[in-house]
Scaffold this active site. Structure first.
Site, PDB file in Angstrom:
ATOM      1  N   ALA A  85       1.005  -1.209  -0.067  1.00 36.02           N
ATOM      2  CA  ALA A  85       0.018   0.029   0.111  1.00 36.02           C
ATOM      3  C   ALA A  85       1.045   1.257   0.186  1.00 36.02           C
ATOM      4  O   ALA A  85       1.548   1.617   0.946  1.00 36.02           O
ATOM      5  CB  ALA A  85      -0.997   0.081   1.279  1.00 36.02           C
ATOM      6  N   CYS A  86       1.042   1.984  -0.942  1.00 31.02           N
ATOM      7  CA  CYS A  86       2.269   2.802  -1.323  1.00 31.02           C
ATOM      8  C   CYS A  86       1.816   4.058  -1.911  1.00 31.02           C
ATOM      9  O   CYS A  86       0.808   4.320  -2.066  1.00 31.02           O
ATOM     10  CB  CYS A  86       3.239   1.903  -2.180  1.00 31.02           C
ATOM     11  SG  CYS A  86       3.076   0.256  -1.983  1.00 31.02           S
ATOM     12  N   GLY A  87       2.688   4.725  -2.344  1.00 31.03           N
ATOM     13  CA  GLY A  87       2.761   5.999  -3.161  1.00 31.03           C
ATOM     14  C   GLY A  87       3.361   5.843  -4.509  1.00 31.03           C
ATOM     15  O   GLY A  87       4.585   5.254  -4.544  1.00 31.03           O
TER      16      GLY A  87
ATOM     17  N   SER B  85       7.171   4.884  -3.728  1.00 24.14           N
ATOM     18  CA  SER B  85       7.490   4.685  -2.324  1.00 24.14           C
ATOM     19  C   SER B  85       6.563   3.441  -1.570  1.00 24.14           C
ATOM     20  O   SER B  85       5.540   3.605  -1.603  1.00 24.14           O
ATOM     21  CB  SER B  85       7.220   6.022  -1.513  1.00 24.14           C
ATOM     22  OG  SER B  85       7.593   5.863  -0.105  1.00 24.14           O
TER      23      SER B  85
ATOM     24  N   ASN C  79       0.125   0.658  -6.500  1.00 27.66           N
ATOM     25  CA  ASN C  79      -0.315   1.058  -4.950  1.00 27.66           C
ATOM     26  C   ASN C  79      -1.741   0.195  -4.767  1.00 27.66           C
ATOM     27  O   ASN C  79      -2.678   0.736  -5.377  1.00 27.66           O
ATOM     28  CB  ASN C  79      -0.796   2.471  -4.883  1.00 27.66           C
ATOM     29  CG  ASN C  79      -1.227   3.120  -3.711  1.00 27.66           C
ATOM     30  OD1 ASN C  79      -1.208   2.213  -2.530  1.00 27.66           O
ATOM     31  ND2 ASN C  79      -1.934   4.285  -3.764  1.00 27.66           N
TER      32      ASN C  79
END
Length: 782
Positions: free
Chosen positions: A21-23, A232, A254
């Site tokens: 779960a990201c940017g 990220s 994401n």
């Protein structure tokens, strides 16, 4: 295991829980102009997404971050020359970026093995380069698992006609080398972040701020690109690693692919049918094509890469894997709806909340899941830059330079075509792809709706009374019908189930309403016999997966499924949709009779009894299961399209095999044999009656379920006035409606929208079953 990989399953941890779960963000010059400023702006976007990533107990050990760039030819030519290597023109060489062992001896063995594979594939290793790194900003945990960074330059042979042919050859080299080096164990760290003539990926177990510091290459003014894709990582509930940092070779993602286990199973089974004119015989040497041990994002990337290199355009492949909600979309064009319906016959959706950015180095795009459960904002500037990210404001842009802003909408695609120097709208790109072939014509010719199959006399009678003659061929003769009270006793029915569960479902088409929670003991601790379904618990949305409201968001859900024998995924043709379409996987006795008689329509079926001799106990049960598996293999070899598992032949000497055990066991047996997609599984059973029963059966791969004893029981309840006066057919349809809505509701709790995606996804944990049983019959269940 190496320090670059997650640990083995232990306690409550399992590697299959690895989700992200990201940017995610990108910047691209619309006209394709390469510059170093794009690289620097990409790193700025990455740093501004730092709060969307995560760190461990050490603030300087990140979950992962990285950047994907176009091949920077000027830079690569310069650093190659410093190693005494002369590079040919762009497109005529590829660069592989490898994580390798810190031990020089292991690294050298890996190089020699890789060079042998390259030579066998007719290409030339021009040389190697040790990539400079600066780990002074890294935490001790990251340093402890830090690989050595190296790049390899590969020259393209004259017989490869174009860049795409070279990309396919590099793909085969990477796959073969990975398998060869892993099997020998000479370099346990070896992993290719990229091997391409178009792109290169710099990534690692870093924080966003560390990417530019760790890789001095990125600060070189000759490092130029027209695009930069950054990521990220936040590894939800899982372990960070160098390999699982993003971007991957085609995507940065994401979200979570909640149907992953099923997607992997189906892709693994499809491999045996893969053939490609573009790959030729190379494809067989590259197996396994899907890295089953990867994260959800990595496996998604594997599949997207394969379908793109096998001939589909990148947007086409993305549309297949992340389709819009099309079944109830009234305003969607007929051509686009036909496209989605056709491709639903080839592949199930990869479902779950996701914002996915994708590129092959020639274009840049993004797509949002059908529910819009991940944010994605974009800005287009007057000087031809396009910036998209998980949030607005990731790159300072002067207000007077902003041409327009927007957000990516649910199920929509955003595409920057650098060859044409423009943004291609969702409507344009999808309409163009949807009209490339006459999909509606193909569907009308080959897709068969269950209702259109020829009528057949129900072998057990439409009402289950056994008065009508057999109208289909069977592997075993049908027995005399078992009296209803005896059948109910055999399958463990209780009066409470009739009164509290079946009555509201048959009467009103809704599940029974009860108090939240249960105080009954777990099956393994209970002193009463419990059905096998009760040992399985539905996994639920954790941390980052918002559930779907299956009532208010019904437009994005679908109960449609298909059953039958699939064809080669890599070679779409009109006959690829030669399947039977079901509006719901729960079918009546009359519909089951149609399936048993479907051989007349080109879907030959065989019915296999799922019973065993009760007096033989466990040994008899195991022998019966092995017999079912062997019979199924023979039937598939003979060209059967549908295997119907039936427990109707129960009698005083023969007990029913638990339906879930038979279905899941056969499902996984066929997956291991590579033949699962050659046949549809249908269940004719007296056992399932609760929504959870049907959910587990579908979750373990069952394509259609006929709960004949439920229908017999409903008929008895009407006769005994346990139900108000009503038509028997109406009561049965009410029950089917209640079960279908119930299964969709269960799937929606973990963010899955379609039953087709839920089928085979096995999103369950088993509690109280012997691990050997789980491994054999419910493989890959937690």
């Amino acid at each position: 295991m190496t320090l670059t990989q997650p640990p083995q399953a232990q306690g409550l941890y399992h590697p299959q829980y690895e989700h992200d779960a990201c940017g995610v963000g990108f910047i691209v010059h619309m006209k394709g102009a390469q510059s170093h400023s794009i690289v620097q702006q990409g790193l700025t976007i990455l740093v501004n997404l730092a709060h969307r990533g995560a760190v461990g107990a050490e603030a300087n050990t990140g979950d992962g971050a990285g950047i994907l760039l176009q091949m920077p030819h000027r830079f690569m030519a310069k650093v190659a020359a410093a190693e005494g290597i002369t590079l040919p023109a762009p497109g005529h060489y590829g660069v592989g970026f490898f994580f390798s062992s810190p031990v020089a001896g292991d690294r050298e063995k890996g190089r020699r093995l890789f060079e042998r594979v390259v030579q066998e594939e007719g290409q030339t290793v021009l040389g190697w380069r040790d990539v400079p790194t600066d780990n002074s900003s890294l935490g001790e945990t990251a340093k402890a698992s830090e690989p050595f960074m190296q790049q390899v330059f590969i020259g393209r042979s004259a017989d490869l006609a174009n860049d795409q042919a070279f990309e396919r050859k590099l793909y085969i080299i990477r796959k073969r080398a990975h398998s060869a080096i892993n099997s020998t164990g000479v370099d346990p760290y070896l992993y290719a972040t990229s091997l391409s003539c178009r792109t290169v990926v710099y990534k690692g177990m870093l924080t966003p701020e560390q990417v530019g510091l760790y890789f001095p290459d990125l600060a070189d003014s000759d490092m130029e690109s027209a695009l930069a894709l950054v990521h990220s990582r936040f590894s939800t509930n899982t372990f960070p690693s160098w390999e699982r940092a993003h971007p991957y070779r085609y995507v940065a993602h994401n979200g979570e692919i909640n149907t992953l286990r099923g997607n992997i199973n189906w892709m693994y089974a499809r491999q045996s049918m893969f053939e490609s004119e573009l790959f030729g015989d190379d494809l067989q040497r590259a197996k396994p094509l899907i890295n089953k041990e990867g994260s959800d994002s990595g496996i998604f990337d594997n599949t997207l890469e394969l379908m793109t290199l096998a001939g589909r355009s990148l947007p086409h492949a993305v549309m297949m894997m992340v389709p819009e909600p099309w079944t109830a979309h009234e305003s969607m064009s007929p051509e686009k709806k036909a496209f989605y319906e056709y491709h639903a016959c080839l592949m199930e959706p990869w479902d779950g909340p996701a914002a996915i950015a994708f590129t092959d180095g020639t274009m840049m795009g993004a797509v949002l899941d059908r529910n819009g459960l991940r944010p994605s904002r974009y800005t287009v500037t007057k000087d031809d830059l396009v910036i998209m990210a998980s949030e607005a404001g990731v790159l300072p842009i002067a207000p007077e330079n902003v041409a327009y802003k927007g957000r990516l909408e649910p199920g929509r695609m955003f595409l920057v075509n650098m060859d044409e120097g423009r943004i291609v709208s969702d409507e344009e790109i999808k309409q163009q792809i949807a009209t490339e072939n006459p999909y509606r014509e193909w569907l009308d010719q080959h897709l068969v709706k269950l209702g259109d199959l020829s009528e057949a006399t129900d072998p057990a009678g439409v009402n289950g009374n056994g008065k009508d003659p057999v109208g289909a061929q069977h592997a075993v003769p049908l027995p005399n019908p078992t009296p209803l009270p005896i059948a109910q006793t055999a399958f463990g029915y209780t009066f409470e189930e009739l009164r509290l569960l079946l009555k509201p479902m048959a009467e009103n088409g809704v599940e029974a309403v009860g108090a939240m929670g249960t105080d009954t003991p777990l099956p393994v601790l209970s002193n009463k016999p419990r059905l096998l379904y009760d040992y399985f618990h539905q996994l639920f949305a954790q941390v980052t997966t918002p559930p779907i409201d299956s009532i208010r968001e019904a437009i994005i859900t679908s109960a449609d499924t298909t059953i039958g024998s699939e064809r080669n995924l890599l070679k779409p043709e009109p006959e690829s949709c030669r399947l039977i379409n079901l509006k719901t996987p729960i079918i009546t006795n009359a519909e089951l009779a149609k399936l048993k008689n479907a051989g007349e329509s080109g879907f030959p079926s065989v019915t296999l009894p799922i019973v065993f001799k009760a007096e033989e106990g466990e040994a008899g049960l195991e022998a019966a299961l092995n017999g079912i598996f062997a019979s199924a293999d023979e039937a598939i070899a003979a060209g059967t399209s549908l295997i119907i598992l039936s427990d109707r032949p129960i009698d005083a000497a023969h007990a029913p095999i638990p339906a879930l055990l038979a279905v899941a066991g056969l499902h996984h047996h066929l997956i291991r044999n590579g033949s699962r997609t050659r046949v549809g599984l249908v269940l004719e059973s007296g056992e399932p009656r609760e929504v959870h029963h049907f959910a587990t059966l579908i979750g373990y791969g069952c394509g259609a379920i006929n709960p004949y004893l439920v229908f017999d029981t409903i008929e008895g309840m009407i006769a005994d006035q346990l139900l108000p006066p009503m038509e028997f057919d109406k009561a049965c349809q009410n029950f089917i409606k209640a079960v279908t809505k119930g299964v969709i509701k269960i799937a929606s709790k973990i963010g899955i929208s379609t039953i087709q995606s839920y089928r085979g996804a096995q999103i369950f944990e088993a509690l109280g079953l012997n691990q050997a049983v789980v491994d054999q019959y419910f493989t890959w269940t937690a």
